[in-house]
Design an enzyme around this catalytic site. Structure first.
Site, short mmCIF file in Angstrom:
data_model
loop_
_atom_site.label_atom_id
_atom_site.label_comp_id
_atom_site.label_asym_id
_atom_site.label_seq_id
_atom_site.Cartn_x
_atom_site.Cartn_y
_atom_site.Cartn_z
N HIS A 52 -16.02 4.75 0.91
CA HIS A 52 -14.99 5.31 1.79
C HIS A 52 -13.98 4.24 2.20
CE1 HIS A 52 -17.59 3.88 5.24
NE2 HIS A 52 -16.39 3.65 5.75
N GLU B 211 -14.32 9.83 4.18
CA GLU B 211 -15.70 9.83 3.71
C GLU B 211 -15.80 10.46 2.31
OE1 GLU B 211 -17.65 8.17 5.48
OE2 GLU B 211 -17.58 8.64 7.61
#
Length: 270
Positions: free
Chosen positions: A143, A148
């Site tokens: 990330h 994410e």
């Protein structure tokens, strides 16, 4: 892609700091034409900030005509909290250089309207034309900022729910108590990052080796956010030896030889 395979974390920090200074000085910024710099927080860039401060104190660079945009900020964590990204940036960098307060931009995680704040941030970036250089780190899962795994690769600045892995990783800043880590954050998007003229990612330590492999040798995949930077025209990845451990020997050899062939030429920072 430009891949810089170095030996130590200190070498990574010094290389990155010098690259930033070269970009600023070559740009010759003015009040009317500032250099726009994107910045991260976290453990990886800390030594780079220390090196930038040292070089500033040595008279090698001025930040008076530099505008900064930070990548992210926790939601509902007061700015004065010691682990807010506002506190991190001022304590570790801004308080030690000559940057003008009005040129510092950090997302406001305490606003009542997060969507409006994210839109305002995007528009503020656009008002400067573009970010000339965005420095970042990368998580063990690939990330960047708080984008994410499975984040849209065209995403813009928005609110994100943090994964359990990120909460656990960041708990080291909150007395190792995962319950104290904010569960939401405002973050620039992958698309926001890709809009920058140049992106420089720093990776140090063996725990980042799989992310580095995904960035250099893997396919573009939204489960590895960092892989999206393969599409960027000016992507620089700076790694220490430990972070290179999952790469093929011939990959490291290729980039090492490539860097040697351009050293001292006009192409070195292209």
């Amino acid at each position: 892609m430009r891949f810089i395979p170095l030996q130590t974390e200190q070498q990574v920090s010094c290389w990155a700091a010098q690259h930033i200074i070269n970009r600023i000085n070559d740009f010759k910024p003015t009040a009317e034409r500032p250099f726009v710099l994107g910045l991260p927080t976290g453990g990886t860039p800390l030594k780079t900030y220390q090196e930038l401060i040292r070089l500033y104190q040595a008279g090698k660079v001025s930040f008076k005509h530099v505008v900064t945009f930070n990548m992210d900020e926790y939601v509902a964590l007061p700015e004065e909290h010691p682990e807010s990204y506002h506190s991190f940036m001022y304590n570790n960098f801004f308080n030690h250089i000559d940057i003008l307060p009005e040129n510092i931009n950090i997302l406001n995680g305490n606003t009542d309207d997060h969507n409006a704040e994210c839109h305002r941030y995007e528009e503020k970036i656009k008002s400067y034309g573009k970010i000339h250089l965005f420095m970042g780190g990368v998580g063990v899962d690939g990330h960047i900022a708080f984008n994410e795994p499975a984040s849209s690769l065209s995403s813009r600045t928005r609110i994100k729910t943090l994964t359990q892995d990120t909460l656990i990783a960041n708990s080291r800043f909150f007395n190792n108590d995962v319950t104290q880590v904010p569960k939401y954050a405002l973050t620039i998007g992958v698309g926001t990052l890709l809009d920058a003229e140049e992106v420089m990612i720093l990776a140090t330590g063996h725990q980042k080796a799989l992310a580095v492999q995904a960035a250099v040798e893997g396919s573009i995949n939204h489960l590895w956010t960092v892989s999206a930077l393969q599409m960027h025209r000016h992507f620089v990845l700076v790694c220490d030896e430990a972070a290179q451990q999952e790469l093929k020997v011939k990959t490291v050899k290729y980039f090492t030889e490539l860097e040697g062939s351009v050293a001292g030429t006009d192409y070195q920072d292209k």
